[in-house]
Design a protein around this motif. Structure first.
Motif, PDB file in Angstrom:
ATOM      1  N   SER A 133       0.819  -1.220   0.000  1.00  0.00           N
ATOM      2  CA  SER A 133       0.000   0.000   0.000  1.00  0.00           C
ATOM      3  C   SER A 133       0.854   1.272   0.000  1.00  0.00           C
ATOM      4  O   SER A 133       0.335   2.380   0.171  1.00  0.00           O
ATOM      5  N   PHE A 134       2.150   1.127  -0.211  1.00  0.00           N
ATOM      6  CA  PHE A 134       3.024   2.301  -0.334  1.00  0.00           C
ATOM      7  C   PHE A 134       3.081   2.670  -1.818  1.00  0.00           C
ATOM      8  O   PHE A 134       3.485   1.847  -2.640  1.00  0.00           O
ATOM      9  N   SER A 135       2.677   3.892  -2.149  1.00  0.00           N
ATOM     10  CA  SER A 135       2.450   4.199  -3.568  1.00  0.00           C
ATOM     11  C   SER A 135       3.687   4.683  -4.319  1.00  0.00           C
ATOM     12  O   SER A 135       3.713   4.658  -5.539  1.00  0.00           O
ATOM     13  N   GLN A 136       4.725   5.114  -3.617  1.00  0.00           N
ATOM     14  CA  GLN A 136       5.892   5.632  -4.337  1.00  0.00           C
ATOM     15  C   GLN A 136       6.718   4.493  -4.946  1.00  0.00           C
ATOM     16  O   GLN A 136       6.817   3.409  -4.351  1.00  0.00           O
ATOM     17  N   ILE A 137       7.303   4.757  -6.097  1.00  0.00           N
ATOM     18  CA  ILE A 137       8.088   3.761  -6.834  1.00  0.00           C
ATOM     19  C   ILE A 137       9.549   4.200  -6.846  1.00  0.00           C
ATOM     20  O   ILE A 137       9.850   5.374  -7.030  1.00  0.00           O
ATOM     21  N   MET A 138      10.459   3.251  -6.675  1.00  0.00           N
ATOM     22  CA  MET A 138      11.907   3.539  -6.774  1.00  0.00           C
ATOM     23  C   MET A 138      12.559   2.392  -7.546  1.00  0.00           C
ATOM     24  O   MET A 138      12.664   1.273  -7.042  1.00  0.00           O
ATOM     25  N   PRO A 139      12.967   2.635  -8.787  1.00  0.00           N
ATOM     26  CA  PRO A 139      13.676   1.569  -9.515  1.00  0.00           C
ATOM     27  C   PRO A 139      14.921   1.145  -8.730  1.00  0.00           C
ATOM     28  O   PRO A 139      15.512   1.973  -8.023  1.00  0.00           O
ATOM     29  N   ASN A 140      15.305  -0.117  -8.850  1.00  0.00           N
ATOM     30  CA  ASN A 140      16.428  -0.628  -8.060  1.00  0.00           C
ATOM     31  C   ASN A 140      17.744   0.054  -8.475  1.00  0.00           C
ATOM     32  O   ASN A 140      18.194  -0.109  -9.600  1.00  0.00           O
ATOM     33  N   PRO A 141      18.372   0.808  -7.547  1.00  0.00           N
ATOM     34  CA  PRO A 141      19.628   1.481  -7.912  1.00  0.00           C
ATOM     35  C   PRO A 141      20.804   0.511  -8.021  1.00  0.00           C
ATOM     36  O   PRO A 141      21.883   0.906  -8.451  1.00  0.00           O
ATOM     37  N   ARG A 142      20.619  -0.714  -7.600  1.00  0.00           N
ATOM     38  CA  ARG A 142      21.663  -1.748  -7.718  1.00  0.00           C
ATOM     39  C   ARG A 142      21.196  -2.852  -8.670  1.00  0.00           C
ATOM     40  O   ARG A 142      21.473  -4.023  -8.462  1.00  0.00           O
ATOM     41  N   GLY A 143      20.470  -2.464  -9.704  1.00  0.00           N
ATOM     42  CA  GLY A 143      19.936  -3.424 -10.674  1.00  0.00           C
ATOM     43  C   GLY A 143      20.889  -3.612 -11.851  1.00  0.00           C
ATOM     44  O   GLY A 143      22.102  -3.378 -11.750  1.00  0.00           O
ATOM     45  N   GLY A 144      20.327  -4.021 -12.981  1.00  0.00           N
ATOM     46  CA  GLY A 144      21.128  -4.380 -14.149  1.00  0.00           C
ATOM     47  C   GLY A 144      22.025  -3.256 -14.648  1.00  0.00           C
ATOM     48  O   GLY A 144      23.192  -3.493 -14.990  1.00  0.00           O
ATOM     49  N   GLY A 199      15.427 -11.419  22.081  1.00  0.00           N
ATOM     50  CA  GLY A 199      15.155 -12.841  22.256  1.00  0.00           C
ATOM     51  C   GLY A 199      14.922 -13.453  20.882  1.00  0.00           C
ATOM     52  O   GLY A 199      15.719 -13.259  19.972  1.00  0.00           O
ATOM     53  N   GLU A 200      13.794 -14.145  20.722  1.00  0.00           N
ATOM     54  CA  GLU A 200      13.503 -14.764  19.426  1.00  0.00           C
ATOM     55  C   GLU A 200      12.681 -13.852  18.523  1.00  0.00           C
ATOM     56  O   GLU A 200      12.354 -14.207  17.394  1.00  0.00           O
ATOM     57  N   ARG A 201      12.319 -12.695  19.043  1.00  0.00           N
ATOM     58  CA  ARG A 201      11.462 -11.765  18.325  1.00  0.00           C
ATOM     59  C   ARG A 201      12.294 -10.783  17.498  1.00  0.00           C
ATOM     60  O   ARG A 201      13.393 -10.399  17.899  1.00  0.00           O
ATOM     61  N   VAL A 202      11.757 -10.381  16.346  1.00  0.00           N
ATOM     62  CA  VAL A 202      12.413  -9.328  15.570  1.00  0.00           C
ATOM     63  C   VAL A 202      11.979  -7.981  16.151  1.00  0.00           C
ATOM     64  O   VAL A 202      10.802  -7.621  16.094  1.00  0.00           O
ATOM     65  N   GLY A 203      12.944  -7.273  16.739  1.00  0.00           N
ATOM     66  CA  GLY A 203      12.622  -6.001  17.403  1.00  0.00           C
ATOM     67  C   GLY A 203      12.759  -4.802  16.487  1.00  0.00           C
ATOM     68  O   GLY A 203      12.197  -3.740  16.727  1.00  0.00           O
ATOM     69  N   GLY A 204      13.552  -4.947  15.411  1.00  0.00           N
ATOM     70  CA  GLY A 204      13.753  -3.795  14.533  1.00  0.00           C
ATOM     71  C   GLY A 204      14.389  -4.162  13.208  1.00  0.00           C
ATOM     72  O   GLY A 204      15.299  -4.985  13.154  1.00  0.00           O
ATOM     73  N   LEU A 205      13.872  -3.555  12.143  1.00  0.00           N
ATOM     74  CA  LEU A 205      14.503  -3.616  10.821  1.00  0.00           C
ATOM     75  C   LEU A 205      15.072  -2.230  10.589  1.00  0.00           C
ATOM     76  O   LEU A 205      14.359  -1.235  10.769  1.00  0.00           O
ATOM     77  N   ILE A 206      16.345  -2.144  10.216  1.00  0.00           N
ATOM     78  CA  ILE A 206      16.944  -0.820  10.024  1.00  0.00           C
ATOM     79  C   ILE A 206      17.597  -0.709   8.651  1.00  0.00           C
ATOM     80  O   ILE A 206      17.625  -1.683   7.900  1.00  0.00           O
ATOM     81  N   ASP A 207      18.123   0.470   8.361  1.00  0.00           N
ATOM     82  CA  ASP A 207      18.936   0.708   7.165  1.00  0.00           C
ATOM     83  C   ASP A 207      18.148   0.452   5.876  1.00  0.00           C
ATOM     84  O   ASP A 207      18.458  -0.459   5.111  1.00  0.00           O
ATOM     85  N   PHE A 208      17.177   1.297   5.639  1.00  0.00           N
ATOM     86  CA  PHE A 208      16.290   1.141   4.473  1.00  0.00           C
ATOM     87  C   PHE A 208      16.814   1.866   3.232  1.00  0.00           C
ATOM     88  O   PHE A 208      16.072   2.054   2.274  1.00  0.00           O
ATOM     89  N   TYR A 209      18.090   2.254   3.225  1.00  0.00           N
ATOM     90  CA  TYR A 209      18.541   3.153   2.163  1.00  0.00           C
ATOM     91  C   TYR A 209      18.929   2.463   0.857  1.00  0.00           C
ATOM     92  O   TYR A 209      19.435   3.099  -0.051  1.00  0.00           O
ATOM     93  N   PHE A 210      18.678   1.159   0.778  1.00  0.00           N
ATOM     94  CA  PHE A 210      18.724   0.476  -0.517  1.00  0.00           C
ATOM     95  C   PHE A 210      17.325   0.009  -0.921  1.00  0.00           C
ATOM     96  O   PHE A 210      17.174  -0.710  -1.914  1.00  0.00           O
ATOM     97  N   ALA A 211      16.316   0.353  -0.136  1.00  0.00           N
ATOM     98  CA  ALA A 211      14.952  -0.104  -0.440  1.00  0.00           C
ATOM     99  C   ALA A 211      14.535   0.407  -1.822  1.00  0.00           C
ATOM    100  O   ALA A 211      14.958   1.482  -2.260  1.00  0.00           O
ATOM    101  N   CYS A 212      13.733  -0.384  -2.502  1.00  0.00           N
ATOM    102  CA  CYS A 212      13.341  -0.027  -3.873  1.00  0.00           C
ATOM    103  C   CYS A 212      12.167  -0.897  -4.290  1.00  0.00           C
ATOM    104  O   CYS A 212      11.660  -1.688  -3.484  1.00  0.00           O
ATOM    105  N   THR A 213      11.766  -0.735  -5.528  1.00  0.00           N
ATOM    106  CA  THR A 213      10.665  -1.538  -6.062  1.00  0.00           C
ATOM    107  C   THR A 213      11.281  -2.608  -6.962  1.00  0.00           C
ATOM    108  O   THR A 213      12.000  -2.283  -7.910  1.00  0.00           O
ATOM    109  N   ASP A 214      11.016  -3.865  -6.653  1.00  0.00           N
ATOM    110  CA  ASP A 214      11.631  -4.954  -7.432  1.00  0.00           C
ATOM    111  C   ASP A 214      10.866  -6.245  -7.112  1.00  0.00           C
ATOM    112  O   ASP A 214       9.866  -6.220  -6.366  1.00  0.00           O
ATOM    113  N   ALA A 215      11.368  -7.367  -7.650  1.00  0.00           N
ATOM    114  CA  ALA A 215      10.727  -8.656  -7.367  1.00  0.00           C
ATOM    115  C   ALA A 215      10.836  -8.958  -5.867  1.00  0.00           C
ATOM    116  O   ALA A 215      11.932  -8.891  -5.300  1.00  0.00           O
ATOM    117  N   LEU A 216       9.713  -9.303  -5.258  1.00  0.00           N
ATOM    118  CA  LEU A 216       9.723  -9.616  -3.825  1.00  0.00           C
ATOM    119  C   LEU A 216      10.654 -10.799  -3.545  1.00  0.00           C
ATOM    120  O   LEU A 216      11.327 -10.858  -2.510  1.00  0.00           O
TER     121      LEU A 216
END
Ligand SMILES: Nc1ncnc2c1ncn2[C@@H]1O[C@H](COP(=O)(O)OP(=O)(O)OP(=O)(O)O)[C@@H](O)[C@H]1O
Ligand SMILES: N[C@@H](CCO)C(=O)O
Length: 313
Positions: A133-144, A199-216
């Motif tokens: 549901s996030f509408s912005q698009i970012m082509p993969n900067p580390r793609g082909g 513990g066994e729980r994921v408490g945080g995801l960080i460093d989103f500065y390579f995030a982009c739109t690509d194959a899941l």
């Protein structure tokens, strides 16, 4: 993030006047990471992380900051950017684009258990669903295109066998069309050091500065290549299957993704082999720089090529 740009207490105190975060109490540089300059910041209102962007330009940053705000709003444990008095997430500090985000609790691990692999698989599925549901698009900067442009720069530093491997893998992925696989928002760098565990729980995801739109599935491959990998560069079958099953429970994987899986693992390994070669041979100046070993991903890539059947759910 290493500390490339130094910020003093006095400079930060002035900058914080633009925020409603209270008085500066402590400022501490963070030595790990290689992309940005980061500091832990404690104010009278709480604990935060200050990031000065060393490569990304101000016009590229709203995507990442809006994305983190979006995911945080959906309950994904990720840093929430703080807005300044002009209601903006992005500021300027020491002539660099800068932001301040909430500091998450937990610690990263280098030795994930099966329970961690399951928790990560489920969390990645949840992040992919929240990202739909996030509408912005970012082509993969580390793609082909990046692979094509970067390979010639590292070629003078590697031997002929390595160059042949690099060229053949780049050519292989250039011929493929992965755009028919389910697409969406991907983190694209969800290594163990970018996840805080409680513990066994994921408490945080960080460093989103390579995030982009690509194959899941590419995101799944990047994450599995790090979380479910033996030190010798061979996938841990049990960990990988545990991860994939937990992911599949949240976002069911499709037949087309099954077909593409072995090549996705290779594409993911190639990306980090290449970026590590680049960072090793063409480093930037900085105070505390920690380059990662490219040979690890060269081994992983070779092992994926040698394995005809990759583990699946
Ligand atoms: N929001 C946060 N909450 C808690 N800790 C954080 C947060 N952001 C960063 N850190 C800490 O700072 C360290 C480095 O952060 P990060 O991975 O974002 O840096 P980076 O320069 O982008 O690095 P790289 O791209 O090499 O992973 C993390 O390992 C973590 O310990
Ligand atoms: N996670 C990357 C570094 C930052 O993107 C690596 O291990 O090569």
């Amino acid at each position: 993030m290493s500390v490339y740009t130094t910020v003093s207490d006095a400079e930060l105190t002035v900058w914080l006047n633009d925020y409603s975060l209270g008085e500066l109490q402590e400022l501490q540089g963070i030595a790990s990471g290689i992309e940005n300059t980061n500091y832990f910041v404690t104010t009278s209102n709480g604990r935060f992380v200050l990031t000065l962007f060393e490569k990304l330009r101000a016009d590229e940053l709203p995507f990442y900051l809006n994305l983190m705000a979006h995911l945080a709003r959906h309950g994904i444990p990720c840093p929430a950017p703080m807005a300044n008095r002009h209601n903006q997430f992005l500021g300027v500090l020491k002539d660099k684009p800068a932001c301040i985000v909430s500091r998450l609790s937990g610690k990263s691990t280098t030795a994930p258990t099966l329970a961690h692999c399951a928790a990560m698989g489920a969390m990645l599925g949840q992040m992919h669903i929240a990202g739909q549901s996030f509408s912005q698009i970012m082509p993969n900067p580390r793609g082909g295109a990046w692979r094509m442009a970067t390979a010639p720069q590292v070629r003078p530093f590697i031997n002929t066998g390595q160059a042949a491997l690099l060229d053949s893998e780049i050519a292989l992925h250039a011929q493929r069309n992965y755009s028919l696989l389910p697409q969406g928002l991907i983190h694209a760098d969800l290594f163990r050091d970018n996840v805080l565990l409680e513990g066994e729980r994921v408490g945080g995801l960080i460093d989103f500065y390579f995030a982009c739109t690509d194959a899941l599935l590419y995101d799944v491959a990047i994450t599995v290549n790090d979380w479910c990998m033996r030190p010798d560069g061979i996938l841990d079958t049990t960990q990988a299957q545990t991860f994939l099953r937990a992911y599949h429970t949240v976002r069911p994987l499709q037949d087309s993704e099954h077909q593409a899986w072995p090549l996705m693992l290779r594409q993911a390994a190639l990306r980090f082999w290449l970026s590590r070669l680049f960072d090793k041979y063409l480093p930037r100046d900085g105070e505390l720089i920690h380059a990662h070993d490219p040979a690890h991903f060269e081994r992983i890539l070779k092992n994926h090529i040698d394995t005809s059947q990759a583990v699946w759910i």
